[in-house]
Scaffold this active site. Structure first.
Site, PDB file in Angstrom:
ATOM      1  N   SER B 533       0.863  -1.175   0.000  1.00  0.00           N
ATOM      2  CA  SER B 533       0.000   0.000   0.000  1.00  0.00           C
ATOM      3  C   SER B 533       0.896   1.221   0.000  1.00  0.00           C
ATOM      4  O   SER B 533       2.116   1.106   0.107  1.00  0.00           O
ATOM      5  CB  SER B 533      -0.877   0.017   1.249  1.00  0.00           C
ATOM      6  OG  SER B 533      -0.064   0.158   2.389  1.00  0.00           O
ATOM      7  N   ALA B 534       0.266   2.378  -0.113  1.00  0.00           N
ATOM      8  CA  ALA B 534       0.987   3.653  -0.037  1.00  0.00           C
ATOM      9  C   ALA B 534       2.107   3.729  -1.075  1.00  0.00           C
ATOM     10  O   ALA B 534       3.105   4.405  -0.849  1.00  0.00           O
ATOM     11  CB  ALA B 534       1.532   3.895   1.376  1.00  0.00           C
ATOM     12  N   GLY B 729       7.878   5.955  -5.173  1.00  0.00           N
ATOM     13  CA  GLY B 729       6.633   5.231  -5.374  1.00  0.00           C
ATOM     14  C   GLY B 729       5.776   5.963  -6.387  1.00  0.00           C
ATOM     15  O   GLY B 729       5.813   7.188  -6.483  1.00  0.00           O
ATOM     16  N   GLU B 732      -0.477   6.277  -7.528  1.00  0.00           N
ATOM     17  CA  GLU B 732      -1.652   6.968  -7.014  1.00  0.00           C
ATOM     18  C   GLU B 732      -1.717   8.386  -7.563  1.00  0.00           C
ATOM     19  O   GLU B 732      -2.786   8.972  -7.653  1.00  0.00           O
ATOM     20  CB  GLU B 732      -1.619   7.007  -5.482  1.00  0.00           C
ATOM     21  CG  GLU B 732      -1.587   5.616  -4.876  1.00  0.00           C
ATOM     22  CD  GLU B 732      -1.481   5.637  -3.366  1.00  0.00           C
ATOM     23  OE1 GLU B 732      -2.507   5.824  -2.730  1.00  0.00           O
ATOM     24  OE2 GLU B 732      -0.368   5.456  -2.843  1.00  0.00           O
TER      25      GLU B 732
END
Ligand code: FES
Ligand code: FES
Lengths: 163, 772
Positions: B533-534, B729, B732
């Site tokens: 996640s994240a 990352g 998103e």
């Protein structure tokens, strides 16, 4: 829906990916259930079960249909092609182009996408971009931005048309 | 000043990598997806595709209201149905009812005397077939008394409102007698003075709808009792190790007795992070000593996860030069009946509610408000899209007052690299040259070119804090023939994590790409990973995999020295090679020599740990920030209110693209998901708290026909991330600010300002009618 005692099972004989198969299913069971649970071909996926997402798309007598909207008994005597039946083991040119274009992410919608796209290319070998979007508009994908799938279909059309 | 490529090369030098980053290696190349062939051919097995002969099928019993007291459950008729083996009600579970949860341990395994949301399971029917289980579930008679549940923020916050959670669950908590579960407050600067200093002040309220994840794979779980009294759990969960811990603690088993098999999720987006029905299935399997299986319908999937809706009131001040002076925010997140991870979504989302801007005076007050609705959970963006909608719209509102455009106002206020944008005790500074993404988005949309009437453009930016702590461990085995196996517990739900591990190991150990395989999804064989996640996996697990490879190389060097009688100091190792006094030999060749006729293998271990900070409101500083700039050009049909997106540009600051094909796929997918909540998606409730648009027929997500005519995705690479080879990352970013960009574009095209999402044709049309 009520429970169906076993004596209510209907015997259905259909051709799946070129082989004749006989299955016994309750009359309310869908072709999707029959293919996954009785024939043992889980490549066809189930999501909405109401004809809206396209994950369950198969070819019925060569035409793309949502197998969740067809009763298994209705397929008696008909020919069904599932994603497993598109190739002989390996990948089709279309499936390769899906990979090359980066169109495959989680992959859950992909069998349905591939079957719908295959139907499109068989019926319209040189589809325009709006035609591709229209033809695949019943196939939802939550991962991709769709345009990689469009590109995969275009690349396959070009490949098949010898370009 | 060194250029970005020079910096990259220097950094690679420090890391001991070949100077030409992407010349011959696999990292940086658009390598095709690991496991992609199986996905395209239909051979990939998702959880519903696994066959468990003799498994009991489980169906859930629910009541058709959002809030009710349970008076009694009559299972007689259900038990009489042929094929039904058992009907389990709350009375059959341990007392007090076991509960679980991420932020709070508040979610009962079955409804505990009271139903708190539409779809909360009150009983489970176990049968030999799915049909019998369904029939049994319909035959269970539940006697209940509907209560005046609270289904909206207003209802939950009203004086004397029905309390969703029993105050005894939060003994001594100041808010125990309210429907506010938790609050967050961030403040810095002299807010009063900055209010005085402002030349222009805009004050507005914005709403962001409750939306559902709608993964194309609905949820499902299988629980298998083992001979040793333990359990094997199969679940498409994003956090297998968290699930293992949850099951072990609710059942009271040591961790080694709970083995979680996590087949790749068919889409997760945060919805499959945390345990949902797995504890119930575990109890059912232990009770019956049989395998118990449930595959949810899409409707049931909607009832098990969603994103928190949000209402944000903001008051924002600017100088006449367009500089932000203050920003006051009150954000209320509607989190649902149980906490799940929603208080953290509220805390982390509101932490960045002032945006990536230089604002001297800020006060942010946020609340996680419980209501009688589906518990909300993580959802791509984790609270940031909600607050970005308000903050970005406020910037545009100020710009309009000042006669500036959306690009200029952002240029004037965006922080530079290293400059703080959150100040005070929990300060945070920009970890990238974010202006580059903004300028690139403006350029790619053709910001300054004239538009025909009826068209408009908007631009917006968004940030999201990455993980604030974490632990990823991995193992890499270099086998005697030069092939390798990576063990990494990242869930691959489509983002392509395994492809990256394959690329990294190929480069670091000198293996052929297709001679590297990856094992994941089994807590019994794969070392610990905190969670997927994240957008953390590239940074955390990627670093752990890289370190495991370095460990392998050291071991090769040592054994090579021992077996050839050389002194280890005569040798050196670098990615893919062992360096001897006679020159370089490939690592696989060195490994073969070192292993000798007994063969065997080398096992390397890697760990990446980021400890949090207990004093920090988020539990630690973010390891990185995802940053995105989105620009949208739209044509508005004044007759119908329909929006035709002619061009949509998304630019993300990614550090280094380890696999450009996967970066662009993730970015495009996120962009379209962002259009979903901006344009069409919303869960609608009736006065009984029932979800009115359950299922694909009534809940619309973007289709092939809804995507923009042109979708352009680009990346900014400065090789400045904390992950392998300077990566950050991603995945998103592209939905953080879609709503802001779209809203601004609609205003630019029509002059109307809409502050409630989604911008449906009806809403746009209505606004146009009221324009005069
Ligand atoms: S499962 Fe058949 S269309 Fe969705
Ligand atoms: S690839 Fe995941 S739903 Fe399409």
């Amino acid at each position: 829906m009520t429970t169906v005692p076993t004596e209510d099972l209907q015997t259905v004989t259909l051709t799946v990916n070129g082989s004749e198969r006989t299955v016994a299913v309750p009359p309310h069971r869908t072709l999707l259930d029959g293919l996954r649970d009785e024939v043992g071909l889980p490549g066809t996926k189930s999501c909405c079960a109401e004809g809206e997402c396209g994950a369950c798309t198969v070819l019925l007598d060569g035409k793309a249909v949502n197998s969740c909207l067809v009763l298994c008994v209705e397929a008696e005597g008909h020919e069904v092609t599932t994603v497993e039946g598109l190739s002989d083991g390996g990948l089709t040119d279309l499936q390769e182009e899906f990979l090359n274009a980066g169109a495959v992410q989680c992959g859950f919608c992909i069998p349905g996408q591939v079957v719908s796209a295959e139907y499109l290319l068989r019926t319209n070998p040189s589809p325009s971009e709006p035609e591709i979007r229209e033809a695949l508009s019943g196939n939802l994908c939550r991962c991709a931005g769709y345009q990689r799938i469009v590109r995969a279909v275009q690349a396959t059309a070009a490949r098949r048309n010898g370009q | 000043m060194t250029t970005a490529p020079e910096r990259a090369i220097e950094q690679r030098d420090e890391l001991g990598l070949p100077a030409d980053p992407f010349g011959s290696g696999q990292v940086g190349k658009p390598v095709l997806r690991y496991g992609g062939g199986d996905r395209a051919s239909g051979a990939q097995r998702f959880v519903a595709d696994l066959v468990f002969p003799g498994a009991l099928q489980v169906a859930l019993v629910t009541v058709p209201v959002g809030c009710a007291d349970l008076l009694g459950i009559d299972t007689t008729a259900a038990r009489a149905i042929p094929g039904v083996v058992d009907v389990v009600t709350p009375a059959d579970l341990p007392s007090p009812m076991p509960r679980f949860g991420v932020s709070h341990v508040d979610r009962p395994v079955l409804a505990d005397g009271r139903v708190n949301y539409h779809g909360e399971p009150v009983a489970a029917v176990l049968a030999e077939t799915a049909d019998a289980a369904q029939a049994g579930a319909r035959a269970v008679v539940v006697d209940y008394r509907e209560l005046p549940g609270v289904y909206s923020l207003d209802a939950a916050l009203a004086d004397g409102a029905h309390l969703v959670q029993d105050p005894s669950i939060r003994p001594g908590h100041a808010l125990a007698e309210t429907n506010v579960l938790e609050e967050a407050h961030y403040t810095w600067g002299d807010v009063e003075a900055e209010q005085q200093r402002a030349d222009v002040v805009v004050e507005n309220t914005y709403t962001f709808p409750m939306v559902t994840h709608f993964p194309i794979e609905p949820g499902g779980t299988v629980a298998v009792p083992t001979d040793q009294g333990g359990l094997d759990i199969y679940s498409p969960v994003q956090h297998p190790y968290l699930l293992q811990r949850t099951i072990a603690s609710v059942i009271g088993l040591p961790l080694n007795q709970v083995r979680v098999f996590a087949p790749d999720p068919g889409g997760g987006f945060g919805g499959k992070q945390n345990p949902k029905l797995e504890p119930l299935l575990a109890f059912l399997a232990l009770r019956t000593r049989r395998t118990c299986r449930i595959v949810l319908s899409l409707e049931e999937t909607f009832q098990s996860m969603r994103r928190a809706g949000c209402r944000i009131s903001a008051r924002t001040g600017f100088t006449k030069d367009g500089e932000l002076t203050f920003h006051l925010v009150q954000a209320d997140f509607q989190i649902g009946a149980y906490a799940d991870v929603a208080p953290r979504v509220m805390g982390k989302g509101s932490y960045v509610a002032a945006g990536p801007y230089r604002i001297p005076g800020v006060r942010i007050d946020a609340r996680a408000v419980v209501t009688n609705t589906t518990p909300s959970t993580a959802f791509r963006g984790f609270g940031s899209p909600q607050v970005a909608w308000a903050t970005e719209s406020q910037l545009d509102a100020g710009a309009r007052e000042l006669g500036l455009d959306g690009l200029e106002i952002r240029r004037r206020n965006l922080v530079a690299k290293g400059e703080p944008f959150v100040r005070g005790e929990s300060a945070a500074a920009a970890d990238g040259e974010w202006i580059q993404s903004l300028e690139k988005a403006a350029e790619l949309i053709g910001w300054d070119t004239p538009l025909p009437p009826g068209r408009g453009r908007g631009i917006a930016v968004g940030i999201k804090p990455g993980a604030t702590s974490g632990l990823s461990q991995s193992l890499v085995r270099l086998l005697c023939d030069g092939s390798a196996i990576v063990y990494a517990g990242t869930s691959d739900m489509g983002q392509g994590a395994r492809t990256l591990w394959q690329q990294i190991v190929a480069d670091e150990l000198g293996a052929e790409l297709d001679h590297v395989s990856v094992v994941s999804g089994d807590t019994g064989t794969v070392p610990f990973d905190l969670q997927t996640s994240a957008s953390r996996s590239t940074v955390f697990m990627g670093s752990a995999v890289l370190e495991a490879c370095q460990d392998v190389r050291r071991r090769v060097l040592e054994l090579y020295a021992e077996s050839t009688g050389m002194d280890p100091s005569e040798l050196d190792e670098r990615p893919g090679v062992l360096v001897t006094p006679d020159g370089e030999i490939s690592l696989p060749e060195a490994a073969r020599t070192a292993l000798g006729s007994l063969r065997g293998e080398f096992i390397g271990q890697g760990t990446r740990r980021l400890r949090g900070k207990s004093k920090h409101p988020l539990g630690g500083d973010a390891a990185f920030y995802e940053f995105n700039a989105t620009a949208i050009e739209v044509e508005v049909d004044r007759e119908t209110g329909e929006l035709l997106l002619t061009r949509h540009v998304t630019v993300s600051d990614v550090g280094t693209e380890l696999n450009p094909l996967q970066v662009v796929s993730q970015d495009e997918g996120a962009a379209i998901m962002g259009l979903g909540h901006s344009q069409m998606e919303q869960l609608l409730l009736d006065e009984h708290g029932r979800i009115r648009n359950l299922g694909a027929l009534d809940y619309r997500i973007p289709t092939f026909k809804d995507v923009p005519v042109e979708l352009v995705s680009a990346a900014v690479e400065n090789h400045d991330g904390p992950g392998p080879y300077g990566s950050k990352g991603i995945s998103e970013g592209a939905l953080l600010c879609t709503a802001g960009a779209l809203g601004a574009a609609v205003t630019d095209a029509t002059g109307v300002v809409i502050r409630d999402l989604p911008l449906t044709p009806e809403r746009v049309w209505t606004a146009l009618q009221h324009q005069h």
